[in-house]
Enzyme design. Structure first.
Site: not given
Ligand code: AMP
Length: 290
Positions: A32-33, A37, A150-151, A186-187
């Site tokens: 859900n990019l 991402h 972010k995380d 964020s997704s």
């Molecule tokens: P997720 O798909 O939410 O598990 O995120 C995958 C990667 O993308 C993780 O390393 C997150 O920290 C990074 N990420 C998600 N949202 C953001 C954002 N707004 N800015 C930077 N990195 C992000």
């Protein structure tokens, strides 16, 4: 268009020819990019010749009653977006491919760092992250892996994992990508109603304000409790339910009675997790105090 693999053996076979000569980067995601991402993918390209994006909604990092079933799965759209940033491969395994049995009898537990902050309300979350990231590292064997700031706690845990398990992988932290009004992408933002979406940027604004107050404070340890209480009040006033709002050292240690020399600059992190309607939003802000 990136080449998609759903099976571990196929991805390994595809990557084998590159290993001796080229650098491989991994960008782990749950799909859900969004533009956050895609920035990770662009950064990966700066460090490597071949970029692999994994898309896997990992069941072991979701607790009972959390949004595993409803988490948006949009593989076709994701692959189209990844084509615009020249990702080479997408690894999109099924749950059965990643977990031959569930629960796995083997675990990856990163210790005390996992039980604070998000670990308080999501006790098994980081064990799930630990196992899936370890598996992805072993499957892809990248030279470099990119994670978003972010995380922040997740990033700290993964750095520790790489150190403790001797993974030969450089971990690169990508800055937080935000909407123009400051909300961290964020997704899960799509769970917000229109009204909630309008209120949501206060989280970032309040972190910036709190950062400035920490800079201005003559005694951070002494002022901390009041500053956090005041910020919390303003955040809850617009409808958030705060999970935590804390200030820690950049290494996620307590700043109270911290051994750092008082005269030295200290890098702190303000970390927040808060519910707005159905969405649990995370944000953080680094700040240097003297
Ligand atoms: P997720 O798909 O939410 O598990 O995120 C995958 C990667 O993308 C993780 O390393 C997150 O920290 C990074 N990420 C998600 N949202 C953001 C954002 N707004 N800015 C930077 N990195 C992000």
């Amino acid at each position: 268009m990136p080449i998609i693999h759903h099976h571990i053996a196929e991805l390994r076979a595809a990557l084998k020819p590159y290993r001796s000569q080229q650098r491989i980067a991994l960008v782990p995601t749950m799909g859900n990019l969004h533009d956050g991402h895609l920035e990770l993918v662009k950064l990966a390209r700066q460090y490597a010749d071949i970029v692999i994006v994994s898309i896997f909604v990992n069941p072991t990092q979701f607790g009972i009653g959390e949004d595993f079933d409803s988490y948006p799965r949009t593989l076709d759209d994701d692959v189209a977006k990844l084509a615009t940033v020249n990702a080479d491969y997408v690894f999109a395994p099924s749950v059965d491919e990643m977990y031959p049995v569930l629960p796995l009898p083997t675990s990856v537990h990163a210790g005390a760092i996992t039980t604070q902050l998000c670990g308080q309300s999501r006790p098994s979350h980081f064990d799930g992250v630990g196992i899936v990231v370890s598996k992805l590292f072993n499957i892809v064997q990248p030279d470099v892996a990119i994670f978003g700031q972010k995380d922040y706690q997740q990033l700290a845990i993964i750095k520790q994992l790489v150190r403790d398990l001797s993974y030969p992988i450089d971990i690169i932290a990508a800055p937080i990508v935000r909407a123009t009004d400051g909300l961290a992408l964020s997704s899960r933002n799509q769970y917000l109603s229109d009204g909630e979406r309008q209120a949501a940027p206060i989280l970032h604004q309040e972190l910036q304000y709190l950062a400035q107050q920490l800079i201005d404070s003559k005694n951070v340890e002494q002022d901390l409790e009041t500053l956090i209480a005041n910020s919390s009040k303003r955040i809850t006033a617009v409808g958030f339910k705060i999970d935590y709002l804390e200030v820690k050292t950049a290494q996620l240690e307590s700043i109270i009675n911290n051994k750092a020399e008082k005269s030295q600059a200290q890098e702190l992190i303000i970390v927040v997790a808060a519910w707005l309607g159905r969405a649990r939003l995370l944000d953080n802000q680094l700040v240097t105090v003297y």
